[in-house]
Design a protein around this motif. Structure first.
Motif, PDB file in Angstrom:
ATOM      1  N   ILE A  57       0.830  -1.209   0.000  1.00 56.87           N
ATOM      2  CA  ILE A  57       0.000   0.000   0.000  1.00 56.87           C
ATOM      3  C   ILE A  57       0.864   1.258   0.000  1.00 56.87           C
ATOM      4  O   ILE A  57       0.618   2.208  -0.757  1.00 56.87           O
ATOM      5  CB  ILE A  57      -0.939   0.010   1.228  1.00 56.87           C
ATOM      6  N   ASP A  58       1.910   1.267   0.839  1.00 64.61           N
ATOM      7  CA  ASP A  58       2.720   2.482   1.005  1.00 64.61           C
ATOM      8  C   ASP A  58       3.502   2.862  -0.244  1.00 64.61           C
ATOM      9  O   ASP A  58       3.812   4.044  -0.446  1.00 64.61           O
ATOM     10  CB  ASP A  58       3.704   2.305   2.172  1.00 64.61           C
ATOM     11  N   THR A  59       3.843   1.883  -1.083  1.00 65.32           N
ATOM     12  CA  THR A  59       4.628   2.189  -2.288  1.00 65.32           C
ATOM     13  C   THR A  59       3.740   2.384  -3.517  1.00 65.32           C
ATOM     14  O   THR A  59       4.260   2.607  -4.609  1.00 65.32           O
ATOM     15  CB  THR A  59       5.645   1.066  -2.568  1.00 65.32           C
ATOM     16  N   ASN A  60       2.435   2.298  -3.315  1.00 66.36           N
ATOM     17  CA  ASN A  60       1.513   2.425  -4.454  1.00 66.36           C
ATOM     18  C   ASN A  60       0.773   3.770  -4.375  1.00 66.36           C
ATOM     19  O   ASN A  60      -0.453   3.813  -4.340  1.00 66.36           O
ATOM     20  CB  ASN A  60       0.504   1.267  -4.427  1.00 66.36           C
ATOM     21  N   ILE A 122      -7.284  -3.783  -9.131  1.00 69.67           N
ATOM     22  CA  ILE A 122      -7.473  -3.344  -7.755  1.00 69.67           C
ATOM     23  C   ILE A 122      -6.377  -3.921  -6.869  1.00 69.67           C
ATOM     24  O   ILE A 122      -6.179  -5.134  -6.825  1.00 69.67           O
ATOM     25  CB  ILE A 122      -8.848  -3.776  -7.210  1.00 69.67           C
ATOM     26  N   LYS A 123      -5.662  -3.045  -6.165  1.00 72.61           N
ATOM     27  CA  LYS A 123      -4.625  -3.513  -5.244  1.00 72.61           C
ATOM     28  C   LYS A 123      -5.207  -3.481  -3.834  1.00 72.61           C
ATOM     29  O   LYS A 123      -5.549  -2.414  -3.320  1.00 72.61           O
ATOM     30  CB  LYS A 123      -3.389  -2.622  -5.320  1.00 72.61           C
ATOM     31  N   TYR A 124      -5.346  -4.649  -3.218  1.00 74.90           N
ATOM     32  CA  TYR A 124      -5.957  -4.700  -1.891  1.00 74.90           C
ATOM     33  C   TYR A 124      -5.366  -5.822  -1.046  1.00 74.90           C
ATOM     34  O   TYR A 124      -4.767  -6.769  -1.554  1.00 74.90           O
ATOM     35  CB  TYR A 124      -7.478  -4.879  -2.007  1.00 74.90           C
ATOM     36  N   TYR A 125      -5.574  -5.675   0.262  1.00 70.76           N
ATOM     37  CA  TYR A 125      -5.193  -6.706   1.230  1.00 70.76           C
ATOM     38  C   TYR A 125      -6.349  -6.826   2.219  1.00 70.76           C
ATOM     39  O   TYR A 125      -6.842  -5.819   2.733  1.00 70.76           O
ATOM     40  CB  TYR A 125      -3.901  -6.329   1.962  1.00 70.76           C
ATOM     41  N   ALA A 126      -6.781  -8.057   2.472  1.00 75.30           N
ATOM     42  CA  ALA A 126      -7.950  -8.284   3.322  1.00 75.30           C
ATOM     43  C   ALA A 126      -7.596  -9.181   4.503  1.00 75.30           C
ATOM     44  O   ALA A 126      -6.619  -9.939   4.470  1.00 75.30           O
ATOM     45  CB  ALA A 126      -9.072  -8.910   2.502  1.00 75.30           C
ATOM     46  N   LYS A 127      -8.444  -9.103   5.535  1.00 77.92           N
ATOM     47  CA  LYS A 127      -8.204  -9.895   6.738  1.00 77.92           C
ATOM     48  C   LYS A 127      -9.538 -10.223   7.401  1.00 77.92           C
ATOM     49  O   LYS A 127     -10.432  -9.377   7.460  1.00 77.92           O
ATOM     50  CB  LYS A 127      -7.331  -9.096   7.711  1.00 77.92           C
ATOM     51  N   ILE A 128      -9.679 -11.457   7.868  1.00 78.06           N
ATOM     52  CA  ILE A 128     -10.887 -11.896   8.581  1.00 78.06           C
ATOM     53  C   ILE A 128     -10.675 -11.703  10.080  1.00 78.06           C
ATOM     54  O   ILE A 128      -9.613 -12.030  10.609  1.00 78.06           O
ATOM     55  CB  ILE A 128     -11.193 -13.385   8.303  1.00 78.06           C
ATOM     56  N   GLU A 129     -11.684 -11.176  10.754  1.00 75.99           N
ATOM     57  CA  GLU A 129     -11.675 -11.119  12.215  1.00 75.99           C
ATOM     58  C   GLU A 129     -12.899 -11.861  12.731  1.00 75.99           C
ATOM     59  O   GLU A 129     -13.946 -11.863  12.070  1.00 75.99           O
ATOM     60  CB  GLU A 129     -11.679  -9.674  12.720  1.00 75.99           C
ATOM     61  N   HIS A 130     -12.786 -12.462  13.910  1.00 77.55           N
ATOM     62  CA  HIS A 130     -13.877 -13.266  14.455  1.00 77.55           C
ATOM     63  C   HIS A 130     -14.434 -12.730  15.767  1.00 77.55           C
ATOM     64  O   HIS A 130     -15.323 -13.343  16.357  1.00 77.55           O
ATOM     65  CB  HIS A 130     -13.413 -14.716  14.654  1.00 77.55           C
ATOM     66  N   GLU A 131     -13.932 -11.591  16.208  1.00 75.28           N
ATOM     67  CA  GLU A 131     -14.399 -11.020  17.474  1.00 75.28           C
ATOM     68  C   GLU A 131     -14.806  -9.561  17.284  1.00 75.28           C
ATOM     69  O   GLU A 131     -14.300  -8.882  16.398  1.00 75.28           O
ATOM     70  CB  GLU A 131     -13.289 -11.098  18.540  1.00 75.28           C
ATOM     71  N   ASP A 214      -4.439   2.254  -8.753  1.00 73.55           N
ATOM     72  CA  ASP A 214      -4.627   0.921  -9.329  1.00 73.55           C
ATOM     73  C   ASP A 214      -3.333   0.119  -9.198  1.00 73.55           C
ATOM     74  O   ASP A 214      -2.305   0.634  -8.745  1.00 73.55           O
ATOM     75  CB  ASP A 214      -5.063   1.045 -10.793  1.00 73.55           C
ATOM     76  N   ALA A 215      -3.393  -1.148  -9.568  1.00 73.61           N
ATOM     77  CA  ALA A 215      -2.252  -2.050  -9.375  1.00 73.61           C
ATOM     78  C   ALA A 215      -1.013  -1.611 -10.146  1.00 73.61           C
ATOM     79  O   ALA A 215       0.108  -1.940  -9.759  1.00 73.61           O
ATOM     80  CB  ALA A 215      -2.643  -3.476  -9.775  1.00 73.61           C
TER      81      ALA A 215
END
Length: 344
Positions: A57-60, A122-131, A214-215
């Motif tokens: 993210i920081d370099t894009n 699309i440049k993205y990073y995702a994460k699942i949380e359960h709480e 964008d990517a």
């Protein structure tokens, strides 16, 4: 399903790094073995490290101004009913994330090199949380607040008495504290619900960090554009612009229902929330016009806000009562949706 899109914003200026946000999303992994941790992922990658996500993210950010966000945060919050439809929450929510990011790309009314935008742009990073933890906006916290305020004051008095700065009977004060804790309307496992306590039940949700660029790091793709899908003539050429949030939110629901065979009730839909905000009388009329079994389910879902039964018992010809109930409904459902305490 409740989805929010929020631009990166810290103070008066935009922070130059996504590092703080990534660190915040790592809170659930603290103290867990690697095999039990939820790691970042994207359209084609698994087990992405925090360092790679931050660097990506920081370099894009080519040619972005200091006052422009480097990234957007998407939070996708399925209801407990939707979560019960899943077989494996981590696996299924990853699959769903990749599907709705295709919907996200299609919601841009833009072209790159003469072609429509795709998820590969699309440049993205995702994460699942359960709480999830109780926040100040939650109904339980708001209604426990008067009791909590008195308890804090009494505990402060106890400390002052112990230090010799105040005279009083500590035993009596502690009895008052116990009585207030018992009288508080919202409890969890016998304890008064307070801010920061973990919520019970299924709370899995998705955080997605999406780069503003964008990517290829050449084109700016903002879901916060003030323009919806439209066309404008610039320098003699017709240029497409805008991002259609309505289309994205609606398609995200359709994608979930198709992917997991979910039977969505009217009050769970994005269209219903829009109708409630703009035409509350029409919202009420739509509920009353549902088939009997669907209407019963609608009131059951609304019952989680404390409003289902009163609404159901109001005759449709009692106009003033209906209007009063609609105002209460709009206020109650709005707060419940914003706090994430219900999934409609």
């Amino acid at each position: 399903m409740y989805i929010t899109i929020t631009p990166q914003k810290l103070g008066d200026n935009y922070n130059r790094s996504v590092a703080d946000f990534v660190a915040y999303l790592e809170k659930e992994n603290e103290g867990k073995d690697l095999g039990d941790q939820e790691l970042f992922f994207n359209q084609n990658g698994e087990a992405i490290s925090t360092e790679e996500a931050i660097h990506g993210i920081d370099t894009n950010t080519a040619k972005l101004k200091k006052t422009e966000p480097r990234f957007y945060s998407l939070t996708v919050s399925p209801s407990q009913g939707e979560l019960r439809q899943l077989q494996d929450r981590s696996r299924d929510l990853k699959q769903y994330t990749r599907a709705i990011m295709e919907d996200y790309a299609k919601a841009f009314n833009r072209e790159i090199a003469g072609r429509a935008i795709t998820v590969n742009d699309i440049k993205y990073y995702a994460k699942i949380e359960h709480e999830r933890s109780y926040k100040g906006t939650d109904r339980a916290i708001r209604e426990n607040a008067p009791f909590h305020k008195k308890i804090v004051s009494l505990r402060n008095d106890v400390q002052l008495i112990r230090s010799g700065r105040l005279e009083g009977n500590i035993e009596k004060l502690q009895q008052q504290i116990k009585r207030l804790e018992a009288e508080a309307p919202h409890k969890l496992n016998g304890r008064m619900v307070t801010q920061g306590m973990k919520k019970p039940g299924a709370q899995s949700h998705i955080h997605i960090i999406v780069s503003r660029k964008d990517a290829s790091n050449r084109y700016s793709l903002s879901p916060g554009s003030k323009y919806r899908a439209s066309e404008v003539e610039m320098n003699g050429k017709v240029v497409k612009r805008g991002f259609d949030r309505d289309t994205f939110f609606k398609n995200a629901e359709v994608t979930f229902d198709r992917q997991f065979g979910y039977k969505r009730n009217y009050v769970e839909s994005y269209q219903a929330r829009k109708t409630l905000a703009k035409h509350p009388q029409r919202y009420y009329a739509s509920i009353m016009g549902l088939p009997t079994n669907e209407k019963a389910m609608a009131f059951k879902l609304l019952g989680k806000t404390g409003l289902g039964t009163p609404l159901m018992n109001i005759p449709t010809n009692k106009v003033q009562l209906v209007l009063k109930a609609i105002k209460q409904l709009k206020r109650g459902v709005g707060k419940a949706i914003e706090s994430g305490s219900i999934g409609i």
